[in-house]
Scaffold this motif. Sequence first.
Motif, PDB file in Angstrom:
ATOM      1  N   SER A  36       1.818   9.412   3.942  1.00 11.33           N
ATOM      2  CA  SER A  36       3.918   9.220   2.670  1.00 11.33           C
ATOM      3  C   SER A  36       5.329   9.718   3.115  1.00 11.33           C
ATOM      4  O   SER A  36       5.855   9.635   2.313  1.00 11.33           O
ATOM      5  CB  SER A  36       3.695  10.305   1.269  1.00 11.33           C
ATOM      6  OG  SER A  36       3.340  11.879   1.708  1.00 11.33           O
ATOM      7  N   LEU A  65       0.676  -1.314   0.194  1.00  5.68           N
ATOM      8  CA  LEU A  65       0.010   0.087   0.190  1.00  5.68           C
ATOM      9  C   LEU A  65       1.021   1.172   0.383  1.00  5.68           C
ATOM     10  O   LEU A  65       1.700   1.828   0.598  1.00  5.68           O
ATOM     11  CB  LEU A  65      -0.799   0.702   1.219  1.00  5.68           C
ATOM     12  CG  LEU A  65      -2.174   1.380   1.227  1.00  5.68           C
ATOM     13  CD1 LEU A  65      -2.545   0.495   2.148  1.00  5.68           C
ATOM     14  CD2 LEU A  65      -1.571   2.719   1.303  1.00  5.68           C
ATOM     15  N   ILE A  69       0.726   5.305  -0.323  1.00  2.00           N
ATOM     16  CA  ILE A  69      -0.168   6.524  -0.226  1.00  2.00           C
ATOM     17  C   ILE A  69       0.797   7.439  -0.884  1.00  2.00           C
ATOM     18  O   ILE A  69       1.851   7.808  -1.140  1.00  2.00           O
ATOM     19  CB  ILE A  69      -0.839   6.842   1.667  1.00  2.00           C
ATOM     20  CG1 ILE A  69      -1.602   5.201   2.123  1.00  2.00           C
ATOM     21  CG2 ILE A  69      -1.182   8.102   0.909  1.00  2.00           C
ATOM     22  CD1 ILE A  69      -1.887   5.984   2.892  1.00  2.00           C
ATOM     23  N   ASP A  70      -0.365   7.684  -2.197  1.00  2.25           N
ATOM     24  CA  ASP A  70       0.471   8.286  -3.496  1.00  2.25           C
ATOM     25  C   ASP A  70       0.429   9.806  -2.581  1.00  2.25           C
ATOM     26  O   ASP A  70      -0.209  10.510  -1.537  1.00  2.25           O
ATOM     27  CB  ASP A  70      -0.938   8.597  -4.323  1.00  2.25           C
ATOM     28  CG  ASP A  70      -0.123   9.010  -6.016  1.00  2.25           C
ATOM     29  OD1 ASP A  70      -0.008   8.577  -6.106  1.00  2.25           O
ATOM     30  OD2 ASP A  70       0.358  10.567  -5.800  1.00  2.25           O
ATOM     31  N   TYR A  71       1.607  10.430  -2.770  1.00  7.39           N
ATOM     32  CA  TYR A  71       1.750  11.810  -2.097  1.00  7.39           C
ATOM     33  C   TYR A  71       0.916  12.804  -2.328  1.00  7.39           C
ATOM     34  O   TYR A  71       0.582  13.694  -1.972  1.00  7.39           O
ATOM     35  CB  TYR A  71       3.106  12.588  -3.102  1.00  7.39           C
ATOM     36  CG  TYR A  71       3.233  13.788  -1.994  1.00  7.39           C
ATOM     37  CD1 TYR A  71       3.672  14.077  -1.180  1.00  7.39           C
ATOM     38  CD2 TYR A  71       3.031  14.887  -3.424  1.00  7.39           C
ATOM     39  CE1 TYR A  71       3.726  15.724  -0.704  1.00  7.39           C
ATOM     40  CE2 TYR A  71       3.671  16.651  -3.184  1.00  7.39           C
ATOM     41  CZ  TYR A  71       3.522  16.662  -1.841  1.00  7.39           C
ATOM     42  OH  TYR A  71       3.656  17.314  -0.901  1.00  7.39           O
ATOM     43  N   THR A  72      -0.333  12.490  -3.560  1.00  7.14           N
ATOM     44  CA  THR A  72      -1.009  13.494  -4.304  1.00  7.14           C
ATOM     45  C   THR A  72      -2.279  13.121  -2.968  1.00  7.14           C
ATOM     46  O   THR A  72      -2.771  14.692  -3.244  1.00  7.14           O
ATOM     47  CB  THR A  72      -1.633  13.250  -4.945  1.00  7.14           C
ATOM     48  OG1 THR A  72      -1.777  12.278  -5.180  1.00  7.14           O
ATOM     49  CG2 THR A  72      -0.947  13.392  -6.493  1.00  7.14           C
ATOM     50  N   LEU A  73      -2.200  12.676  -2.380  1.00  9.71           N
ATOM     51  CA  LEU A  73      -3.740  12.475  -1.161  1.00  9.71           C
ATOM     52  C   LEU A  73      -2.433  12.570  -0.074  1.00  9.71           C
ATOM     53  O   LEU A  73      -2.121  12.144   0.703  1.00  9.71           O
ATOM     54  CB  LEU A  73      -4.317  11.235  -1.397  1.00  9.71           C
ATOM     55  CG  LEU A  73      -5.029  10.247  -0.334  1.00  9.71           C
ATOM     56  CD1 LEU A  73      -6.284  11.470  -0.861  1.00  9.71           C
ATOM     57  CD2 LEU A  73      -5.700   9.428  -0.840  1.00  9.71           C
ATOM     58  N   PRO A  74      -3.321  14.057   0.452  1.00 12.50           N
ATOM     59  CA  PRO A  74      -2.621  14.157   1.886  1.00 12.50           C
ATOM     60  C   PRO A  74      -3.579  13.213   3.273  1.00 12.50           C
ATOM     61  O   PRO A  74      -4.732  13.774   3.163  1.00 12.50           O
ATOM     62  CB  PRO A  74      -3.224  15.866   2.168  1.00 12.50           C
ATOM     63  CG  PRO A  74      -4.432  15.827   0.959  1.00 12.50           C
ATOM     64  CD  PRO A  74      -4.151  14.593   0.385  1.00 12.50           C
ATOM     65  N   MET A  75      -3.185  12.555   4.139  1.00 16.54           N
ATOM     66  CA  MET A  75      -3.466  11.765   4.676  1.00 16.54           C
ATOM     67  C   MET A  75      -2.384  11.722   6.153  1.00 16.54           C
ATOM     68  O   MET A  75      -1.297  11.467   5.941  1.00 16.54           O
ATOM     69  CB  MET A  75      -3.649  10.788   4.395  1.00 16.54           C
ATOM     70  CG  MET A  75      -4.393   9.291   5.210  1.00 16.54           C
ATOM     71  SD  MET A  75      -6.079   9.767   5.101  1.00 16.54           S
ATOM     72  CE  MET A  75      -6.543   9.121   3.208  1.00 16.54           C
TER      73      MET A  75
END
Lengths: 247, 263
Positions: free
Chosen positions: A118, A75, A77-83
Amino acid sequence: MKLLSTNNISVKYGSNVVLRDVSLDINEGEITTIVGPNGSGKTTLVKTIIGAVTPFTGSISLTENLRIGYIPQRLSIDYTLPMTVQRFLNLSHKISKEDCISVLRTAGVPDLLKTQMSNLSGGQFQRVLLAGALLGSPQILILDEASQGLDQAGSAAFYQQIESVRNEKGCAVLMISHDLHVVMSASDKVICMNGHICCSGKPEAVANMPEYHGLFAAGTEGTLALYRHIHDHDHDHDHDNLRKFKH
Amino acid sequence: MLDDFMVRASIAGVGVALIAAPLGCFVVWRRMAYFGEATAHAAMLGIAIALSLEIPIFAGTLVAALLMALTVTQLSGRSLATDTLLGLTAHGGLALGLVVASFLSGVRIDLMAYLFGDILAVTRVDLLLILLGFLAVILLMYWRWSKMLISTLNEELAYSNGINPIREKFFLTISLAITVAVSIKVVGLLLISALLIIPAAASRTFSRTPEEMVIITAVVGVISAISGLQFSYLFNTPPGPSIVCVSLAIFLILSSIRPLRSN
């Protein structure tokens, strides 16, 4: 108590049969490890158990309201998705900050609450996933090559964490692993797969079976050598089972 | 108040920016930029068919966008890569739509209005459609939010939580089709994907959670819509492209304040 069983399940991708007649039982509190070469259907078996893949024959029976904690293979987590880690833990259940910290502590990473997913290292990331999987108080933890991308020491430490979580929470564990030394030290039961179940049983017993040697003949020596190397340099870990296995 | 065309245009622009904010974020997170563009281009076929059947343009574009999105979802992963399929359906739909439109001899249609938007000609009915689209998308997003987020993160993780990611993708596709259908009047089908992507891209570095990113995206979108319209009014430039240019300028300014970090 039996938590789940698969009864003669077979899975096809197109016309390609990837699993044939797989039957297995997972009991409460038991650590079961699936080993097998690439393409042997390990991941497909796990996907079938969690319901992501439907078998064309056979059935899966789960105990009523079985709570599954799942840690996926890869898994990112793409840098484009802030989390943030805290937001990630709140995705499927609303939980308090205190509970977040407490579950992160169980997973061995108490200080990461505000960190971006990320920005985590591989080992931290797997532990956050473990924390997420633990939130629903699972009766069974399912890990699909969860140590992929970690080095030998990192993955050994991660599986140690899994074992201590099992001891603390009493949940069953079903995992796929390539690290044979980890398998032998931490599992109650080993299932050896190659499209079907070749052999299964206690790790010590499986290690002596010809089917196991047929699958892993080339790899075993190297892994054991590596194991000895780790053991020489790290005495904090509990390797009782492995000592037994060595003799 | 609604008698003033600038007021109607501003309301339309703001409404579409608000609808596009959550969808734009999903398009960026799920790397669906080309999917959004293809859905928008295929809407040309919907416009042409709506004109020839004399049904509302909105209905035609909604159905075309939906059909196109579902077709690509069904066909992808077979013998052609998704981007090839998207290119095929996007430009195929656009070309076919333009050819069909040329047969409509009786009607004089303003192609430029569909390709680049005609926000200054927004009617009360258009505003009502934007409002309905807004309500539909916001309700859908509110209802499915966590499930869509988990499905975006990892499909197996979704399955293990009892969520069917294919279903969530379907809801997302519907929302995208609605967004395309209501946005055509504002920026035109060639620039819809800019409206989706640019504000979301601009807000990324300033957000820590997915919800923050949606809110900042909405703010960027609203500012772009209002200032783009003003700019177009003052300098007599086309309004749709002006809105996109303002959001591009905001993107450039924000990324120079905090340079995009690499992974």
